[in-house]
Design a protein around this motif. Structure first.
Motif, PDB file in Angstrom:
ATOM      1  N   ARG A  64      68.380  61.640  39.274  1.00 39.69           N
ATOM      2  CA  ARG A  64      67.200  62.112  39.433  1.00 39.69           C
ATOM      3  C   ARG A  64      66.837  63.439  39.269  1.00 39.69           C
ATOM      4  N   THR A  65      65.957  63.940  38.379  1.00 39.01           N
ATOM      5  CA  THR A  65      65.594  65.227  37.987  1.00 39.01           C
ATOM      6  C   THR A  65      64.452  65.947  39.032  1.00 39.01           C
ATOM      7  N   ASP A  66      64.208  67.023  38.666  1.00 40.96           N
ATOM      8  CA  ASP A  66      63.250  67.741  39.538  1.00 40.96           C
ATOM      9  C   ASP A  66      61.880  67.597  38.942  1.00 40.96           C
ATOM     10  N   LEU A  67      61.684  66.968  37.704  1.00 38.50           N
ATOM     11  CA  LEU A  67      60.350  66.792  37.175  1.00 38.50           C
ATOM     12  C   LEU A  67      59.895  65.408  37.537  1.00 38.50           C
ATOM     13  N   ALA A  68      58.718  65.466  38.382  1.00 31.78           N
ATOM     14  CA  ALA A  68      58.370  64.233  39.009  1.00 31.78           C
ATOM     15  C   ALA A  68      58.387  63.029  37.844  1.00 31.78           C
ATOM     16  N   GLY A  69      59.064  61.751  38.107  1.00 33.28           N
ATOM     17  CA  GLY A  69      58.770  60.856  37.406  1.00 33.28           C
ATOM     18  C   GLY A  69      59.817  60.725  36.367  1.00 33.28           C
ATOM     19  N   CYS A  70      60.711  61.708  35.993  1.00 34.92           N
ATOM     20  CA  CYS A  70      61.693  61.973  34.934  1.00 34.92           C
ATOM     21  C   CYS A  70      63.187  61.693  35.415  1.00 34.92           C
ATOM     22  N   TRP A  71      63.933  60.476  34.923  1.00 29.21           N
ATOM     23  CA  TRP A  71      65.064  60.320  35.317  1.00 29.21           C
ATOM     24  C   TRP A  71      66.175  60.605  33.894  1.00 29.21           C
ATOM     25  N   LEU A  72      67.529  60.826  34.378  1.00 30.46           N
ATOM     26  CA  LEU A  72      68.531  60.884  33.255  1.00 30.46           C
ATOM     27  C   LEU A  72      69.484  59.565  33.450  1.00 30.46           C
ATOM     28  N   ALA A  73      69.870  59.385  32.228  1.00 31.01           N
ATOM     29  CA  ALA A  73      70.815  58.307  31.925  1.00 31.01           C
ATOM     30  C   ALA A  73      71.916  58.665  30.655  1.00 31.01           C
ATOM     31  N   GLY A  74      72.987  58.411  30.896  1.00 30.36           N
ATOM     32  CA  GLY A  74      74.139  59.017  29.922  1.00 30.36           C
ATOM     33  C   GLY A  74      75.280  59.038  30.431  1.00 30.36           C
ATOM     34  N   ASP A  75      76.554  58.726  29.549  1.00 34.58           N
ATOM     35  CA  ASP A  75      77.780  58.952  30.312  1.00 34.58           C
ATOM     36  C   ASP A  75      77.929  60.193  30.979  1.00 34.58           C
ATOM     37  N   TYR A  76      77.300  61.310  30.523  1.00 36.42           N
ATOM     38  CA  TYR A  76      77.536  62.400  30.996  1.00 36.42           C
ATOM     39  C   TYR A  76      76.901  62.675  32.466  1.00 36.42           C
ATOM     40  N   VAL A  77      76.102  61.515  33.127  1.00 33.02           N
ATOM     41  CA  VAL A  77      75.624  61.684  34.218  1.00 33.02           C
ATOM     42  C   VAL A  77      76.421  60.869  35.333  1.00 33.02           C
ATOM     43  N   CYS A  78      77.513  60.057  34.579  1.00 36.47           N
ATOM     44  CA  CYS A  78      78.084  59.336  35.741  1.00 36.47           C
ATOM     45  C   CYS A  78      79.531  60.185  35.882  1.00 36.47           C
ATOM     46  N   ALA A  79      79.164  60.843  37.123  1.00 33.20           N
ATOM     47  CA  ALA A  79      80.066  61.979  37.668  1.00 33.20           C
ATOM     48  C   ALA A  79      81.680  61.751  37.561  1.00 33.20           C
ATOM     49  N   GLU A  80      81.949  60.410  38.192  1.00 30.57           N
ATOM     50  CA  GLU A  80      83.339  60.120  38.551  1.00 30.57           C
ATOM     51  C   GLU A  80      84.026  59.814  37.028  1.00 30.57           C
ATOM     52  N   TYR A  81      83.484  59.722  36.020  1.00 29.13           N
ATOM     53  CA  TYR A  81      84.047  59.081  35.126  1.00 29.13           C
ATOM     54  C   TYR A  81      83.847  59.882  33.598  1.00 29.13           C
ATOM     55  N   PRO A  82      84.743  59.545  32.620  1.00 25.99           N
ATOM     56  CA  PRO A  82      84.663  60.433  31.199  1.00 25.99           C
ATOM     57  C   PRO A  82      83.613  59.493  30.503  1.00 25.99           C
ATOM     58  N   ALA A  83      83.383  60.129  29.331  1.00 31.13           N
ATOM     59  CA  ALA A  83      82.331  59.530  28.303  1.00 31.13           C
ATOM     60  C   ALA A  83      82.908  58.148  27.682  1.00 31.13           C
ATOM     61  N   THR A  84      82.712  57.068  28.293  1.00 30.50           N
ATOM     62  CA  THR A  84      82.912  55.787  27.945  1.00 30.50           C
ATOM     63  C   THR A  84      81.784  54.945  27.730  1.00 30.50           C
ATOM     64  N   LEU A  85      81.812  53.618  27.283  1.00 28.25           N
ATOM     65  CA  LEU A  85      80.818  52.759  27.249  1.00 28.25           C
ATOM     66  C   LEU A  85      80.404  52.215  28.679  1.00 28.25           C
ATOM     67  N   GLU A  86      81.380  51.967  29.538  1.00 26.39           N
ATOM     68  CA  GLU A  86      80.963  51.705  30.998  1.00 26.39           C
ATOM     69  C   GLU A  86      80.472  52.821  31.726  1.00 26.39           C
ATOM     70  N   ALA A  87      80.724  54.085  31.423  1.00 26.12           N
ATOM     71  CA  ALA A  87      79.957  55.034  32.159  1.00 26.12           C
ATOM     72  C   ALA A  87      78.750  55.166  31.659  1.00 26.12           C
ATOM     73  N   ALA A  88      78.276  54.848  30.337  1.00 30.56           N
ATOM     74  CA  ALA A  88      77.027  54.834  29.848  1.00 30.56           C
ATOM     75  C   ALA A  88      75.980  53.752  30.329  1.00 30.56           C
ATOM     76  N   VAL A  89      76.782  52.531  30.622  1.00 29.72           N
ATOM     77  CA  VAL A  89      76.057  51.351  31.182  1.00 29.72           C
ATOM     78  C   VAL A  89      76.016  51.743  32.769  1.00 29.72           C
ATOM     79  N   ARG A  90      77.000  52.226  33.319  1.00 29.96           N
ATOM     80  CA  ARG A  90      76.792  52.262  34.933  1.00 29.96           C
ATOM     81  C   ARG A  90      75.635  53.356  35.078  1.00 29.96           C
ATOM     82  N   SER A  91      75.458  54.427  34.226  1.00 28.41           N
ATOM     83  CA  SER A  91      74.410  55.473  34.365  1.00 28.41           C
ATOM     84  C   SER A  91      72.820  54.912  33.986  1.00 28.41           C
ATOM     85  N   GLY A  92      72.741  54.065  33.285  1.00 23.32           N
ATOM     86  CA  GLY A  92      71.632  53.177  32.693  1.00 23.32           C
ATOM     87  C   GLY A  92      71.126  52.635  34.007  1.00 23.32           C
TER      88      GLY A  92
END
Length: 453
Positions: free
Chosen positions: A391-419
């Motif tokens: 969740r971002t502070d801009l109304a209606g705007c969200w983030l997804a990507g491996d860098y959003v999945c806080a517990e994990y490094p940059a992997t395919l699974e982290a990307a999928v989990r974030s989405g």
């Protein structure tokens, strides 16, 4: 409800699939000519190969679930093998570790104790290390580097060189001396510290497009969604809106540097943009070498000969054993290193030499080679790296990507989990029943490890 997804990589497609399944009309905007992001297929010498040799593991439960959801059968598209690490040319003795098909934790204990090329004292120390992590609930206190953690727990010798450090580089794509120990421990928790099946290697037996992106696109379109390729988005309008179209929600599923540029345009998300702008990155190189068809490896994946710490490539994969492309080898080069300064021909020649020494035999010359350099393949997973939420502070705007999945490094699974997480938060904010059921059942609790790359 209408939702726009900026980015057609694995994070964006996962969000789109989850939303489309709930009846949301989704539109995906992808700047490139094809889907998949940094995990996509490319055509080389008339063959469909990948822009990087990726490894999945049994702990990739969300990825496997979504593959099944869109009709990409993991049993057919992935080759499941017990975790087996082999460095046949390591000194003073060849290293080999294979986890047997036993219930946890016996699979790990027996695998460590039976490892070849390792002193008994190292094996006992490794078992104690894993036991300490379990007792500590895989929390190490103040974050530090992986090197510091391994030193603290007396992890030295062959197991350090051939297990802990290679797993760190594979999972985090960051050298142990710079990598976050807590994130590394999280990957150990969900792989070696989990059930036996979680440690299995899932090696792609098909190109990455067939693994998920193509099936995901068909799934989205079949439910009324739209996918626009070569459609770069330079701004998010208030509303939110994209390219003059109004949407109820927008998910930014682009890489950190591209997300930062979009977020910097709005006062509400300037702080988030500044945080992402501070990220640094690690490269990944993949070198495909075409040999005569009779050239094979003893295992689908081998650790390469290390010239007393001066290695260039870390792993080599036999694409013939995996995908039926006999004679094609994929060399993986993770993180910054001497390989970056070599031209393509010199790099291919050095890797050819590494492979010959690893196999201890003369090899016929490569018939062809192709070098793929992803200079910003992953963010550098350093200790105490600040991460953003969906969740971002801009109304209606969200983030997804491996860098959003806080517990994990940059992997395919982290990307999928974030989405998946971004999509479910949207559905929950709209009070749609599918999201409430998903959260109630713990549907987004999948662990992961490692990237390959």
């Amino acid at each position: 409800m209408r939702a726009a997804i900026i980015g057609g990589g694995w994070a964006g497609l996962s969000a789109a699939v989850e939303l489309a399944k709930a009846g949301v009309r989704v539109t995906v905007f992808e700047a490139a000519k094809q889907l998949g992001g940094r995990a996509r297929s490319v055509e080389v010498q008339g063959q469909q190969l990948d822009n990087g040799q990726h490894i999945l593991v049994g702990a990739y439960r969300e990825t496997l679930r979504l593959m099944q959801e869109v009709g990409a059968d993991p049993e057919r598209l992935l080759r499941r093998l017990p975790l087996e690490l082999s460095f046949p040319a390591s000194q003073p003795l060849p290293f080999h570790l294979r986890l047997p098909r036993l219930p946890a934790p016996w699979h790990l204990a027996c695998g460590l104790l039976a490892a070849r090329g390792v002193r008994l004292s190292e094996k006992i120390s490794a078992v104690r290390f894993m036991r300490w992590l379990k007792v500590a609930a895989y929390r190490i206190g103040e974050d530090c580097t992986v090197t510091t953690l391994l030193d603290r727990h007396h992890q030295h010798g062959s197991l350090r060189r051939h297990l802990w450090e290679p797993l760190c580089l594979a999972a985090l794509n960051t050298p142990p001396a710079q990598a976050s120990a807590q994130i590394f421990v999280n990957t150990l928790r969900d792989s070696l510290g989990s059930g036996r099946a979680a440690t299995d290697l899932l090696l792609p037996a098909a190109d990455l497009d067939r693994l998920f992106p193509a099936a995901a696109a068909n799934f989205i379109r079949a439910r009324g969604g739209e996918i626009h390729l070569s459609a770069r988005v330079d701004a998010i309008d208030t509303g939110p809106g994209i390219r003059g179209e109004s949407f109820d929600h927008v998910i930014v599923a682009a890489g950190p540097q591209h997300a930062a540029a979009l977020l910097a345009r709005h006062e509400a998300t300037i702080a988030s943009a500044q945080l992402l702008a501070e990220y640094t990155f690690e490269p990944i190189g993949t070198v495909y070498g075409g040999y005569p068809q009779q050239v094979r490896l003893p295992l689908p994946m081998l650790g390469l000969y290390d010239r007393a710490g001066g290695q260039v490539g870390q792993w080599v994969f036999d694409r013939g054993a995996l995908c039926g492309t006999a004679g094609v080898m994929a060399f993986v080069l993770s993180g910054h290193g001497a390989w970056e300064a070599l031209d393509n021909a010199a790099l291919a020649a050095l890797l050819h030499h590494q492979l010959a020494v690893t196999l201890d035999r003369r090899l016929p010359a490569m018939l062809w080679f192709q070098v793929i350099r992803e200079r910003r393949a992953t963010f550098r997973c350093r200790p105490n790296l600040r991460r953003l939420s969906a969740r971002t502070d801009l109304a209606g705007c969200w983030l997804a990507g491996d860098y959003v999945c806080a517990e994990y490094p940059a992997t395919l699974e982290a990307a999928v989990r974030s989405g998946v997480a971004a999509a479910r938060e949207i559905l929950l904010s709209e009070s749609l029943p599918v999201a409430r059921r998903a959260y109630a059942s713990g549907g987004n609790s999948a662990p992961q490890f490692p990237r390959h790359g």
